[in-house]
Design a protein around this motif. Structure first.
Motif, mmCIF file in Angstrom:
data_model
loop_
_atom_site.group_PDB
_atom_site.id
_atom_site.type_symbol
_atom_site.label_atom_id
_atom_site.label_comp_id
_atom_site.label_asym_id
_atom_site.label_seq_id
_atom_site.Cartn_x
_atom_site.Cartn_y
_atom_site.Cartn_z
ATOM 1 N N UNK A 288 0.849 -1.185 0.000
ATOM 2 C CA UNK A 288 0.000 0.000 0.000
ATOM 3 C C UNK A 288 0.885 1.236 0.000
ATOM 4 N N UNK A 289 0.667 2.145 -0.960
ATOM 5 C CA UNK A 289 1.480 3.352 -1.067
ATOM 6 C C UNK A 289 0.587 4.577 -1.195
ATOM 7 N N UNK A 290 0.987 5.669 -0.545
ATOM 8 C CA UNK A 290 0.378 6.957 -0.855
ATOM 9 C C UNK A 290 0.685 7.307 -2.298
ATOM 10 N N UNK A 291 -0.252 7.934 -2.971
ATOM 11 C CA UNK A 291 -0.093 8.144 -4.414
ATOM 12 C C UNK A 291 1.113 9.007 -4.763
ATOM 13 N N UNK A 292 1.556 9.842 -3.842
ATOM 14 C CA UNK A 292 2.733 10.662 -4.100
ATOM 15 C C UNK A 292 4.038 9.923 -3.806
ATOM 16 N N UNK A 293 3.946 8.702 -3.214
ATOM 17 C CA UNK A 293 5.153 7.969 -2.817
ATOM 18 C C UNK A 293 5.274 6.621 -3.517
ATOM 19 N N UNK A 294 4.587 6.456 -4.625
ATOM 20 C CA UNK A 294 4.647 5.189 -5.351
ATOM 21 C C UNK A 294 6.061 4.958 -5.883
ATOM 22 N N UNK A 295 6.696 3.792 -5.609
ATOM 23 C CA UNK A 295 8.063 3.525 -6.111
ATOM 24 C C UNK A 295 8.022 3.204 -7.607
ATOM 25 N N UNK A 296 8.116 4.218 -8.411
ATOM 26 C CA UNK A 296 7.875 4.097 -9.853
ATOM 27 C C UNK A 296 8.778 3.055 -10.492
ATOM 28 N N UNK A 297 10.076 3.130 -10.212
ATOM 29 C CA UNK A 297 11.006 2.215 -10.870
ATOM 30 C C UNK A 297 10.723 0.767 -10.493
ATOM 31 N N UNK A 298 10.404 0.525 -9.241
ATOM 32 C CA UNK A 298 10.133 -0.845 -8.802
ATOM 33 C C UNK A 298 8.849 -1.386 -9.412
ATOM 34 N N UNK A 299 7.848 -0.539 -9.530
ATOM 35 C CA UNK A 299 6.559 -0.990 -10.052
ATOM 36 C C UNK A 299 6.614 -1.180 -11.560
ATOM 37 N N UNK A 300 7.213 -0.227 -12.287
ATOM 38 C CA UNK A 300 7.125 -0.221 -13.745
ATOM 39 C C UNK A 300 8.444 -0.482 -14.472
ATOM 40 N N UNK A 301 9.562 -0.494 -13.762
ATOM 41 C CA UNK A 301 10.843 -0.584 -14.452
ATOM 42 C C UNK A 301 11.624 -1.856 -14.207
ATOM 43 N N UNK A 302 11.019 -2.882 -13.602
ATOM 44 C CA UNK A 302 11.726 -4.122 -13.282
ATOM 45 C C UNK A 302 11.633 -5.100 -14.459
ATOM 46 N N UNK A 303 12.726 -5.228 -15.204
ATOM 47 C CA UNK A 303 12.774 -6.152 -16.339
ATOM 48 C C UNK A 303 13.717 -7.318 -16.049
ATOM 49 N N UNK A 304 13.771 -7.763 -14.809
ATOM 50 C CA UNK A 304 14.640 -8.884 -14.457
ATOM 51 C C UNK A 304 14.021 -10.226 -14.820
ATOM 52 N N UNK A 305 12.671 -10.275 -14.956
ATOM 53 C CA UNK A 305 11.991 -11.525 -15.287
ATOM 54 C C UNK A 305 10.537 -11.208 -15.671
ATOM 55 N N UNK A 306 9.760 -12.152 -16.199
ATOM 56 C CA UNK A 306 8.344 -11.902 -16.455
ATOM 57 C C UNK A 306 7.588 -11.729 -15.135
ATOM 58 N N UNK A 307 6.810 -10.680 -15.029
ATOM 59 C CA UNK A 307 6.114 -10.397 -13.776
ATOM 60 C C UNK A 307 4.777 -9.715 -14.066
ATOM 61 N N UNK A 308 4.011 -9.540 -13.012
ATOM 62 C CA UNK A 308 2.678 -8.961 -13.126
ATOM 63 C C UNK A 308 2.485 -7.939 -12.015
#
Length: 278
Positions: free
Chosen positions: A226-246
């Motif tokens: 759960x994250x406050x909308x101003x504190x969303x970890x952008x890179x972790x949520x959208x930038x992780x290309x280490x493997x197939x994920x959802x």
């Protein structure tokens, strides 16, 4: 014989002032301070510095004209460039802080690696997702494709289709390298929506996505956060290309009302762990 004429200073009962000019050394001395009580007119003249030994001129800071600014060296600064830069930074900050479902601009995050990592786990070719199944919270929902909203954030399904999930079509499909993103409403004015119980998911539970190639991508939940909308970890949520994920994303937290919606985002992190044919 007339009496000798007395000096003016004697007649005023003041001793006559005798002033001898002071010899200055070769270097420049600061100008002499005037006497606390200057002599009256008619007395001996004030001393003058020798010729060629004028006191140094005092330098005062430059005062900028209206609409002009000076740097530390007194040079004019380009106000137009400064104003333009501040406007650009302001727009960038606004773009990162607005949105319906995710409240961020993610347009540049779904790029993927130049070279995919070694395949030590299942990897699928691109194929559009059709249906989402989450048995533990009783979700069985069709998937439609969504894009970016006008403010640069990820759009959500229209309210009349609030029981459907939305796959972000500018990112990976479920099963490819990288984070496939599926969003959905938590509720509406008429009642619960497709992701109303998303926060109840637990690590180890399974999420399945049926794809257009009839492959079923099976994901295992890693965490629910759960994250406050101003504190969303952008890179972790959208930038992780280490493997197939959802990533499953919906709104949560406190209802702020009006166009502000909820205060937080609920994010489910899951990794591809298996596949099967349908």
């Amino acid at each position: 014989m007339s009496p000798a004429r007395l000096p003016e200073s004697v007649r005023r009962k003041r001793p006559a002032e005798i002033v001898v000019p002071r010899q200055r050394p070769p270097e420049i001395d600061p100008p002499a301070r005037p006497p606390a009580h200057p002599p009256p007119a008619g007395d001996a003249p004030r001393p003058q510095p020798p010729a060629g030994d004028a006191p140094p001129r005092r330098r005062f800071p430059r005062v900028p004209k209206p609409g002009k600014a000076l740097n530390a060296r007194g040079r004019r600064l380009p106000i137009g460039w400064i104003a333009g830069g501040l406007v650009f930074l302001g727009l960038f900050g606004v773009g990162m802080g607005l949105g319906n479902a995710t409240v961020i601009d993610i347009g540049g995050w779904f790029r993927g690696p130049d070279k995919p990592p070694p395949r030590a786990f299942p990897v699928l070719e691109p194929s559009r997702p059709l249906r989402l199944t989450i048995p533990s919270i009783k979700v069985e929902a069709p998937i439609l494709e969504v894009g970016l909203a006008k403010d640069g954030s990820v759009d959500v399904p229209p309210l009349q289709r609030h029981n459907e999930a939305g796959w972000f079509g500018q990112g990976p499909t479920p099963g490819q390298f990288g984070p496939a993103l599926i969003v959905g409403h938590a509720d509406t004015r008429t009642g619960p929506s497709v992701f109303h119980s998303l926060a109840k998911l637990k690590p180890g539970q399974v999420v399945e996505v049926l794809r257009d190639d009839r492959e079923v991508a099976q994901f295992t939940v890693n965490s629910v956060e759960n994250y406050g909308k101003a504190k969303l970890p952008i890179k972790r949520v959208y930038g992780d290309y280490s493997r197939p994920s959802l990533r499953l994303v919906t709104c949560g937290g406190e209802w702020l009302g009006g166009s502000r919606g909820y205060s937080d985002n609920i994010v489910v992190f899951a990794s591809l762990t298996g596949t099967r044919k349908r």
